[in-house]
Scaffold this motif. Structure first.
Motif, PDB file in Angstrom:
ATOM      1  N   GLY A 261       0.830  -1.196   0.000  1.00 52.40           N
ATOM      2  CA  GLY A 261       0.000   0.000   0.000  1.00 52.40           C
ATOM      3  C   GLY A 261       0.865   1.246   0.000  1.00 52.40           C
ATOM      4  N   PHE A 262       0.377   2.304  -0.640  1.00 53.46           N
ATOM      5  CA  PHE A 262       1.147   3.536  -0.748  1.00 53.46           C
ATOM      6  C   PHE A 262       1.237   4.248   0.605  1.00 53.46           C
ATOM      7  N   VAL A 263       2.355   4.939   0.793  1.00 57.81           N
ATOM      8  CA  VAL A 263       2.615   5.679   2.029  1.00 57.81           C
ATOM      9  C   VAL A 263       2.773   7.149   1.661  1.00 57.81           C
ATOM     10  N   ASP A 264       1.770   7.960   1.977  1.00 57.99           N
ATOM     11  CA  ASP A 264       1.805   9.391   1.646  1.00 57.99           C
ATOM     12  C   ASP A 264       2.189  10.166   2.897  1.00 57.99           C
ATOM     13  N   ILE A 265       3.405  10.704   2.888  1.00 59.08           N
ATOM     14  CA  ILE A 265       3.918  11.385   4.082  1.00 59.08           C
ATOM     15  C   ILE A 265       3.704  12.896   4.038  1.00 59.08           C
ATOM     16  N   HIS A 266       3.026  13.398   2.970  1.00 62.16           N
ATOM     17  CA  HIS A 266       2.831  14.839   2.848  1.00 62.16           C
ATOM     18  C   HIS A 266       1.532  15.094   2.089  1.00 62.16           C
ATOM     19  N   VAL A 267       0.458  15.356   2.844  1.00 66.33           N
ATOM     20  CA  VAL A 267      -0.866  15.526   2.243  1.00 66.33           C
ATOM     21  C   VAL A 267      -1.708  16.417   3.151  1.00 66.33           C
ATOM     22  N   HIS A 268      -2.356  17.409   2.550  1.00 68.37           N
ATOM     23  CA  HIS A 268      -3.061  18.430   3.330  1.00 68.37           C
ATOM     24  C   HIS A 268      -4.573  18.241   3.399  1.00 68.37           C
ATOM     25  N   GLY A 269      -5.099  17.303   2.622  1.00 68.30           N
ATOM     26  CA  GLY A 269      -6.539  17.080   2.661  1.00 68.30           C
ATOM     27  C   GLY A 269      -7.001  16.294   1.457  1.00 68.30           C
ATOM     28  N   GLY A 270      -8.307  16.199   1.318  1.00 63.59           N
ATOM     29  CA  GLY A 270      -8.916  15.471   0.210  1.00 63.59           C
ATOM     30  C   GLY A 270     -10.409  15.363   0.430  1.00 63.59           C
ATOM     31  N   ALA A 271     -11.146  14.999  -0.622  1.00 64.95           N
ATOM     32  CA  ALA A 271     -12.603  14.846  -0.549  1.00 64.95           C
ATOM     33  C   ALA A 271     -13.267  16.117  -0.033  1.00 64.95           C
ATOM     34  N   ASN A 272     -12.681  17.269  -0.417  1.00 61.81           N
ATOM     35  CA  ASN A 272     -13.187  18.587  -0.019  1.00 61.81           C
ATOM     36  C   ASN A 272     -13.023  18.844   1.478  1.00 61.81           C
ATOM     37  N   VAL A 273     -12.080  18.154   2.105  1.00 62.11           N
ATOM     38  CA  VAL A 273     -11.782  18.341   3.527  1.00 62.11           C
ATOM     39  C   VAL A 273     -10.362  18.881   3.663  1.00 62.11           C
ATOM     40  N   ASP A 274     -10.227  20.033   4.304  1.00 68.19           N
ATOM     41  CA  ASP A 274      -8.929  20.613   4.634  1.00 68.19           C
ATOM     42  C   ASP A 274      -8.582  20.147   6.044  1.00 68.19           C
ATOM     43  N   PHE A 275      -7.482  19.420   6.177  1.00 69.79           N
ATOM     44  CA  PHE A 275      -7.130  18.889   7.496  1.00 69.79           C
ATOM     45  C   PHE A 275      -7.018  19.987   8.551  1.00 69.79           C
TER      46      PHE A 275
END
Length: 390
Positions: free
Chosen positions: A56-70
Motif C-alpha cells: 500500500g502507498f505511504v503518503d507522508i505529505h498531504v493536506h486534505g482530500g474529498a473537499n476536507v482541509d485537514f
C-alpha cells in the motif's frame, strides 16, 4: 482465518515475480509465495486476476482530500479525507499542516489524533508539520503572518497536542537557530526536513550535519543557485540532488515538475532516496470544477486550474490535487522508471523516512497487510488495508 491473494505479479524493490501469492491473517502478511501453493485447505481464496500486487502507498505529505482541509477538520472529516485517499491506494497517511496560527495547528493535531482511533480504512501514522518555522522568502501558500523562528517552546506546545504523534517537521535552517534545531528534532524522534527554505548550499550541508536528512518537495519552495556579485553558489535544490545524506520528496503530479526534472531527480538520487508525495490540498479526490476559487483553512486563497492548485496571481502553485496512484503512474510514464522503482518511491522510501519501515512499505511476512492490486494500465483494482478489503 487465512486469506490467500493469488494469481498476482508481485512487485518487489528488485523484480517482478509472476504467478505469486500472498497469505494474510489478522491484519498481517503471513507468507509471500513466488508461486501459489497447491494446498489451500481451510484458506479463503482471492483471485487477483493477473494484477500487480504491491505494498500500500505511504503518503507522508498531504493536506486534505474529498473537499476536507485537514487544518479545519473534525475527526470524522479527517477520516473521510483519509478514506478518499485510501480508495486510491494510500494505506498509510501523515496528514500535514500548513502554516497557521498555533491554536489552529494544535486543533488540527488533536483532530488527527482522535481520527486515528476511529479510522480502519487506512493507517493514520501521525502528523507532518509543514511550518511554522519556514522562510518568508519561500512562503508559497503558507500564511506569511504565521511564520516564526524555530522555538523549542512552540515545539513543546505542539507536541502536547499529541505526544509522540509528530513524525516529520519542516524547517528553514537559515532562520535564527534553524541549523541546530535539527538536533532538537532528532532527539525527539522527529524527522527534520528542509522546507520552504532560501538557504544556500553550505547552510544545507551544515544542517545535514545537525540532524536534517530530507528535502521537502524539491524544486517547490526551495532556493536554487544563489548569485552574489557574479559568484554563484548552490541552494537547497543542489544540496538535495548532490548530497547522499538527503532524501527528497517529489510531487509527481505532472504539473509541479516536468518530465526532464523528474528524470534528473531520479538520476541523481535513485529510488531509495525519493519519496513520492501528493502534497494534495482539499480538492483532491473531490471532483470540483475547473476554475474554482477556493480558500484554505489558514485563509490563503487558491485557484483550481489545469488540474493543479495555483496562487491567485498564477505565478506559483499552492499544491496538487493528485492521489498517490496517479503519482506512481507518472513516475513510470513521465520519468520512465521501472515499476519496481516507482513502487519503492511510493512505499518503502517514504515508510523509512517516516520511521515506519519495520511494518510498512514492503510485502514481507510480519508486515502489515497493506496491499494494492493494480491492472496492467496501473489503475487501482483492489485495496487491502491491515487485511481488510476496502
Amino acid at each position: 482465518m487465512i486469506t490467500r491473494i493469488y494469481n498476482v505479479t508481485l512487485v518487489t524493490p528488485k523484480e517482478l515475480i509472476p504467478c505469486g501469492a500472498i497469505d494474510v491473517e489478522n491484519g498481517k502478511i503471513l507468507a509471500v509465495h513466488n508461486a501459489a501453493p497447491a494446498d489451500a485447505a481451510g484458506i479463503t481464496l482471492l483471485d487477483g486476476k493477473g494484477a500487480y500486487a504491491m505494498p500500500g502507498f505511504v503518503d507522508i505529505h498531504v493536506h486534505g482530500g474529498a473537499n476536507v482541509d485537514f487544518m479545519g477538520a473534525t475527526p470524522e472529516q479527517v477520516r473521510a479525507a483519509c478514506v478518499a485517499h485510501a480508495k486510491h491506494g494510500t494505506t498509510t497517511i501523515l496528514p500535514t499542516t500548513v502554516t497557521a496560527k498555533l491554536d489552529m495547528t494544535e486543533n488540527m493535531i488533536r483532530a488527527v489524533c482522535q481520527a486515528q482511533a476511529i479510522t480502519t480504512e487506512c493507517t493514520i501514522a501521525g502528523v507532518h508539520l509543514e511550518g511554522p518555522f519556514l522562510s518568508p522568502k519561500q512562503a508559497g501558500a503558507q500564511d506569511p503572518e504565521a511564520l516564526i523562528a524555530p522555538s523549542e517552546e512552540v515545539l513543546d506546545r505542539l507536541e502536547k497536542a499529541w505526544p509522540g504523534g509528530i513524525r516529520i517537521m519542516g524547517v528553514a535552517p537559515e532562520l535564527s537557530g534553524g541549523v541546530v534545531f535539527g538536533e532538537v528534532l532528532a532527539r525527539r524522534g522527529i524527522r527534520a526536513t528542509i522546507a520552504h527554505s532560501d538557504a544556500n548550499y553550505l547552510t544545507c550541508v551544515d544542517a545535514m550535519h545537525h540532524g536534517y536528512s530530507d528535502i521537502t518537495h524539491i524544486y517547490s519552495g526551495c532556493s536554487m543557485v544563489h548569485r552574489n556579485n557574479g559568484y554563484r553558489s548552490g541552494g537547497v535544490v543542489e544540496a538535495g540532488l548532490l548530497e547522499d545524506g538527503f532524501t527528497v520528496q517529489v510531487i509527481a503530479d505532472g504539473k509541479h515538475l516536468p518530465a526532464e526534472l523528474l528524470k534528473l531527480i531520479v538520476k541523481c538520487k535513485g529510488a531509495d532516496k525519493i519519496s513520492v508525495i501528493t502534497d494534495a490540498l482539499f480538492p483532491a479526490a473531490a471532483d470540483l470544477p475547473e476554475g474554482s476559487v477556493l480558500t484554505q483553512a489558514n485563509g490563503m486563497q487558491t485557484i483550481l486550474e489545469d488540474g493543479v492548485m495555483k496562487m491567485p496571481d498564477r505565478q506559483a502553485f499552492a499544491g496538487s490535487i493528485a492521489t498517490m496512484d496517479r503519482q506512481m503512474r507518472n513516475m513510470v510514464q513521465l520519468a520512465g522508471v521501472s515499476l519496481c522503482d516507482a513502487v519503492t518511491m511510493a512505499t518503502a522510501t517514504p515508510a523509512r523516512v517516516a520511521g515506519l519501515a519495520d511494518r510498512k512499505g514492503y510485502l514481507k511476512p510480519g508486515y502489515d497487510a497493506d496491499i494494492v492490486l493494480m491492472d496492467q494500465d496501473l489503475q487501482v483494482q483492489t485495496v487491502i488495508a491491515m487485511g481488510n478489503i476496502l
